[in-house]
Design an enzyme around this catalytic site. Structure first.
Site, PDB file in Angstrom:
ATOM      1  N   HIS A  71       0.816  -1.208   0.000  1.00  0.00           N
ATOM      2  CA  HIS A  71       0.000   0.000   0.000  1.00  0.00           C
ATOM      3  C   HIS A  71       0.856   1.268   0.000  1.00  0.00           C
ATOM      4  O   HIS A  71       2.015   1.263   0.421  1.00  0.00           O
ATOM      5  CB  HIS A  71      -0.943   0.003   1.198  1.00  0.00           C
ATOM      6  CG  HIS A  71      -2.028  -1.018   1.077  1.00  0.00           C
ATOM      7  ND1 HIS A  71      -3.039  -1.125   1.994  1.00  0.00           N
ATOM      8  CD2 HIS A  71      -2.270  -1.977   0.133  1.00  0.00           C
ATOM      9  CE1 HIS A  71      -3.860  -2.105   1.634  1.00  0.00           C
ATOM     10  NE2 HIS A  71      -3.405  -2.636   0.508  1.00  0.00           N
ATOM     11  N   GLU A  73       0.809   4.016   1.790  1.00  0.00           N
ATOM     12  CA  GLU A  73       1.299   4.493   3.088  1.00  0.00           C
ATOM     13  C   GLU A  73       2.523   3.688   3.524  1.00  0.00           C
ATOM     14  O   GLU A  73       3.511   4.250   3.992  1.00  0.00           O
ATOM     15  CB  GLU A  73       0.217   4.364   4.166  1.00  0.00           C
ATOM     16  CG  GLU A  73      -1.095   5.028   3.822  1.00  0.00           C
ATOM     17  CD  GLU A  73      -2.094   4.091   3.140  1.00  0.00           C
ATOM     18  OE1 GLU A  73      -3.294   4.241   3.443  1.00  0.00           O
ATOM     19  OE2 GLU A  73      -1.689   3.253   2.320  1.00  0.00           O
ATOM     20  N   CYS A  99      -5.996   1.453   5.415  1.00  0.00           N
ATOM     21  CA  CYS A  99      -6.535   0.191   5.917  1.00  0.00           C
ATOM     22  C   CYS A  99      -6.009   0.013   7.342  1.00  0.00           C
ATOM     23  O   CYS A  99      -5.143   0.778   7.806  1.00  0.00           O
ATOM     24  CB  CYS A  99      -6.114  -0.975   5.021  1.00  0.00           C
ATOM     25  SG  CYS A  99      -4.347  -1.390   5.130  1.00  0.00           S
ATOM     26  N   CYS A 102      -2.131  -0.556   7.527  1.00  0.00           N
ATOM     27  CA  CYS A 102      -1.370   0.672   7.261  1.00  0.00           C
ATOM     28  C   CYS A 102      -1.542   1.672   8.399  1.00  0.00           C
ATOM     29  O   CYS A 102      -0.595   2.377   8.752  1.00  0.00           O
ATOM     30  CB  CYS A 102      -1.777   1.291   5.927  1.00  0.00           C
ATOM     31  SG  CYS A 102      -1.115   0.389   4.508  1.00  0.00           S
TER      32      CYS A 102
END
Length: 140
Positions: A71, A73, A99, A102
């Site tokens: 992801h 992040e 999410c 993250c």
């Protein structure tokens, strides 16, 4: 008359541009880590370095999520670590809210404020942000 965008809008606009590098066509997400109006790191969602991307070979789906990608992040945090850049007390601008996994990385990295453009799925982060004294701010 001043037509300049605010700093928050400026950094979110950059996060949106970073998202254009994403290689997972299910969702393009970008992240920008900032402290004192200075960009420290950026990241977008994409496959493991050196491996083929979703847009080349397809998705690896588990429970409705593509797990082939790292992801945005997480990639931004990893890039900061890789380059020896402290992100403690920083802010992160993300095109979609983090999410849960993250969010945990963001919290443990010392980032204190999360700005997001679109709320994405996981409402657990709302309560945990409050408990962890992390500001979770929707951009309007």
């Amino acid at each position: 008359m001043n037509d300049r965008v605010s700093w928050k809008t400026y950094f979110m606009n950059i996060a949106k541009e970073v998202a254009t590098r994403s290689t997972c066509d299910r969702k393009h997400v970008g992240a920008v880590i900032v402290r004192d109006k200075t960009i420290l790191s950026t990241g977008y969602n994409g496959s493991i370095k050196g491996l083929k991307h979703c847009d080349e070979i397809g998705h690896e789906m588990i429970d409705g999520h593509c797990v082939r990608t790292t992801h945005a992040e997480a990639n931004a945090i990893v890039q900061a670590a890789k380059n020896g850049v402290s992100i403690n007390e920083a802010e992160i601008f993300v095109t979609a809210s983090p999410c849960y996994n993250c969010f945990k990385l963001i919290a443990n990295s010392g980032i204190k404020t999360i700005y997001y453009d679109e709320f994405y799925r996981d409402e657990r982060i709302i309560n945990y942000a409050s408990e962890a004294n992390i500001k979770l701010i929707a951009m309007d």
